[in-house]
Every structure is written in C-alpha cells, then in structure tokens.
Write a protein that holds these residues in place. Structure first.
Motif, PDB file in Angstrom:
ATOM      1  N   TYR A  10      45.714  31.396  44.344  1.00  0.00           N
ATOM      2  CA  TYR A  10      45.963  32.024  42.862  1.00  0.00           C
ATOM      3  C   TYR A  10      44.648  32.254  42.302  1.00  0.00           C
ATOM      4  CZ  TYR A  10      50.832  31.263  43.903  1.00  0.00           C
ATOM      5  OH  TYR A  10      52.314  30.987  44.200  1.00  0.00           O
ATOM      6  N   ASP A  12      41.997  34.923  39.480  1.00  0.00           N
ATOM      7  CA  ASP A  12      42.112  35.798  38.345  1.00  0.00           C
ATOM      8  C   ASP A  12      40.724  36.757  38.853  1.00  0.00           C
ATOM      9  OD1 ASP A  12      43.509  34.661  36.997  1.00  0.00           O
ATOM     10  OD2 ASP A  12      42.034  33.718  35.507  1.00  0.00           O
ATOM     11  N   ASP A  14      37.676  37.331  42.254  1.00  0.00           N
ATOM     12  CA  ASP A  14      37.235  37.093  43.782  1.00  0.00           C
ATOM     13  C   ASP A  14      37.299  35.592  44.147  1.00  0.00           C
ATOM     14  OD1 ASP A  14      35.691  37.884  46.454  1.00  0.00           O
ATOM     15  OD2 ASP A  14      34.249  36.654  45.438  1.00  0.00           O
ATOM     16  N   SER A  94      51.984  34.975  40.902  1.00  0.00           N
ATOM     17  CA  SER A  94      50.848  35.289  40.824  1.00  0.00           C
ATOM     18  C   SER A  94      50.623  36.838  39.913  1.00  0.00           C
ATOM     19  CB  SER A  94      50.405  36.266  42.336  1.00  0.00           C
ATOM     20  OG  SER A  94      51.351  36.861  42.819  1.00  0.00           O
ATOM     21  N   ARG A  97      47.512  38.332  38.796  1.00  0.00           N
ATOM     22  CA  ARG A  97      46.361  37.667  39.385  1.00  0.00           C
ATOM     23  C   ARG A  97      46.442  38.056  41.059  1.00  0.00           C
ATOM     24  NH1 ARG A  97      46.905  31.545  38.598  1.00  0.00           N
ATOM     25  NH2 ARG A  97      44.636  31.343  38.255  1.00  0.00           N
ATOM     26  N   ARG A  98      45.661  37.850  41.814  1.00  0.00           N
ATOM     27  CA  ARG A  98      45.289  37.848  43.146  1.00  0.00           C
ATOM     28  C   ARG A  98      46.119  36.790  43.800  1.00  0.00           C
ATOM     29  NH1 ARG A  98      39.938  39.537  46.298  1.00  0.00           N
ATOM     30  NH2 ARG A  98      40.762  41.628  45.467  1.00  0.00           N
ATOM     31  N   VAL A 100      46.267  34.905  47.674  1.00  0.00           N
ATOM     32  CA  VAL A 100      45.760  34.873  48.982  1.00  0.00           C
ATOM     33  C   VAL A 100      46.660  33.877  49.888  1.00  0.00           C
ATOM     34  CG1 VAL A 100      43.880  34.535  50.575  1.00  0.00           C
ATOM     35  CG2 VAL A 100      43.548  35.958  48.583  1.00  0.00           C
ATOM     36  N   VAL A 115      47.395  39.333  51.358  1.00  0.00           N
ATOM     37  CA  VAL A 115      46.963  39.603  49.962  1.00  0.00           C
ATOM     38  C   VAL A 115      47.824  40.190  49.125  1.00  0.00           C
ATOM     39  CG1 VAL A 115      45.095  40.336  48.573  1.00  0.00           C
ATOM     40  CG2 VAL A 115      44.628  39.377  51.090  1.00  0.00           C
ATOM     41  N   TRP A 116      48.156  39.876  47.880  1.00  0.00           N
ATOM     42  CA  TRP A 116      49.023  40.328  46.866  1.00  0.00           C
ATOM     43  C   TRP A 116      47.869  40.727  45.777  1.00  0.00           C
ATOM     44  CZ3 TRP A 116      50.657  36.543  50.182  1.00  0.00           C
ATOM     45  CH2 TRP A 116      52.117  36.682  50.703  1.00  0.00           C
ATOM     46  N   GLU A 117      48.150  41.550  45.117  1.00  0.00           N
ATOM     47  CA  GLU A 117      47.528  42.001  43.804  1.00  0.00           C
ATOM     48  C   GLU A 117      48.573  42.170  42.645  1.00  0.00           C
ATOM     49  OE1 GLU A 117      44.481  41.671  43.153  1.00  0.00           O
ATOM     50  OE2 GLU A 117      43.624  42.094  45.193  1.00  0.00           O
ATOM     51  N   ASP A 118      48.685  41.352  41.680  1.00  0.00           N
ATOM     52  CA  ASP A 118      49.619  41.492  40.580  1.00  0.00           C
ATOM     53  C   ASP A 118      51.013  41.541  41.209  1.00  0.00           C
ATOM     54  OD1 ASP A 118      50.565  41.712  38.254  1.00  0.00           O
ATOM     55  OD2 ASP A 118      50.139  43.851  37.991  1.00  0.00           O
ATOM     56  N   LEU A 184      38.109  35.906  52.737  1.00  0.00           N
ATOM     57  CA  LEU A 184      39.248  35.787  51.410  1.00  0.00           C
ATOM     58  C   LEU A 184      39.092  34.701  50.669  1.00  0.00           C
ATOM     59  CD1 LEU A 184      42.326  36.657  53.510  1.00  0.00           C
ATOM     60  CD2 LEU A 184      40.966  38.381  52.150  1.00  0.00           C
TER      61      LEU A 184
END
Length: 252
Positions: A10, A12, A14, A94, A97-98, A100, A115-118, A184
């Motif tokens: 998890y 915030d 890269d 998550s 957040r990101r 992975v 990969v998830w974004e928010d 990643l």
C-alpha cells in the motif's frame, strides 16, 4: 530461476521511491496494520526477516512493515491465480492509495501482478505455461511492452539429448516477473542489480504468525496431507515407448 514472491504494498505514491527512503518500521504500528488487515485472525509476533529474504514466508507466517506513506505485507495467501479476486477488505484498505500485488513461483513458471488506484483495478496479469493467460485485465504497463511485442522471447534450454519444444508462451513469465517486481516495487530477486534498485536486504520486516481460527491447525493439515498421499498409492513410473506411448514400469 528460483525466485518466489507473495506480497502486497500500500503506498501514497511511487513504491520504489518511497522504499528508497524508509527507516526502521514501527513494530506497534505494523502489528496494528496486521490486525486491521486480518480481522478475526490470531496474530502473534515472531522473528522477522528482510524484504529480500522475506518475500516468500512459510505457510502461516507473514512478514510486514508499516512506514508513513507505505506499507508492505509478505504472505503466501495473496498468491492467487486471479489477482482481481483479492479479498475485498484488502482492496478497500487501499482507498486513496495505490495497491500493488506481486506473486511468482519458479517451480511452475507462474507470474501474477496487479495494480489498483484508489480501490480501482487498473491492471492485472496472471500467466503460466500450464494454464496460459489466466487473467489479463487492463492495458499492459510500459515494462510489459517488449514481451508482448516479441522482443523478449522465452529462451528455454532443452535437456541433453532432447529436442527443444516450443515454449507454451511467447515469453518466460519469470523474466517478466523480475521486470514487474523492479518496476512496481523497486527491487529484484534474481538477475543483475541496477544502481537505482532498492536495497531490499537492508529493509527489515517484522514477523507474525497468522492463524484463522476457522482453518485447520498445522497438525491437522499434516494429517490430511498424509491421508491424501496414502490414498494415492505407490508411485507409478513410466518410460517412453518406441511409438511415443507411455509404458508403465514394474519398478524403479
């Protein structure tokens, strides 16, 4: 290749950049994270590891660390064939957040990452030579492109005296797995390190024994495994006949 991984991160921002600047992870904060991510489970602290050695813990053990802005959990239970099926509560954690996920197993040449974004899944891939493309969701990420374009073909060396058969996939999953891990998460398990790689050996992780009360305990699992092996009977050994058929041998 002998690399195996099972981890989620998890972050915030890269992940590689964040991991390059972490210090010692707070034990209490990490323990609280583990309890939050494993509701209903018995959590017990145990000896820890580091980010290089700890990415494939033994069954029932997890290695984790929580820092401001980034958190890591290494646990075999996230090694699932379809990353999109990651338990909902892990994805929900998550929010904003990101997230992975990276998993690979060298014995079966299997790779899975996502990969998830928010909380929104933007990319998931799971491949192995035995099952082909198990899951392929979203557009390929930049590090994948040379593989799909045929510029990184699988280089499989046949056994002595045997003819080389075409590999079941256009590329080797474990080669893509290492590039995915670097892109990643910022480090690799095998291959030549690069100057900007995260020094995974220097990142300490806390250890935890994680037990779901609804699961069988280790002794029961071992008894179940032995029972299944006994039901299988003795090993059966075959040789190849002159016509290509398999002929069962009477002994070893």
């Amino acid at each position: 290749m002998g690399a195996k991984t099972g981890l989620i991160v998890y972050a915030d921002g890269d992940v590689p950049d964040l991991l390059r600047h972490v210090g010692t992870a707070d034990r209490e904060g990490t323990s609280a994270m583990m309890r939050r991510l494993n509701p209903g489970c018995d959590i017990e602290e145990c000896e820890g590891s580091d980010l290089y050695e700890g990415v494939y813990p033994s069954d029932g053990t997890a290695y984790a660390a929580s820092w401001p802005g980034v958190e890591i959990v290494c646990d075999r239970r996230v090694m699932i064939d379809a990353p999109s099926k990651l338990p909902e509560h892990l994805v929900a954690a998550s929010a904003g957040r990101r997230l992975v996920l990276h998993a690979m197993h060298s014995v079966v040449d299997w790779l899975a990452f996502a990969v998830w974004e928010d909380g929104r899944l933007v990319r998931s891939l799971s491949v192995s030579p035995d099952h082909g493309i198990i899951e392929n969701i979203g557009e390929p990420l930049p590090f994948e492109l040379p593989y799909w374009a045929g510029r990184r073909p699988a280089d499989v060396v046949p056994w002595p005296g045997e003819e080389e058969e075409p590999y079941a996939l256009p590329f080797h999953p474990l080669e893509l797995a290492e590039d995915a891990l670097r892109a990643l998460c910022g480090f690799i398990q095998e291959g030549l390190p690069e100057p900007d790689d995260v020094e995974a050996e220097s990142i300490e992780l806390h250890g935890f024994l994680v037990r779901d009360p609804d699961d069988l305990d280790p002794a029961e699992k071992e008894a179940e495994r032995r029972q299944a092996m006994e039901a299988m009977g003795p090993p059966r050994v075959y040789r190849m006949g002159p016509d290509g058929s398999l002929i069962e041998q009477d002994g070893f």
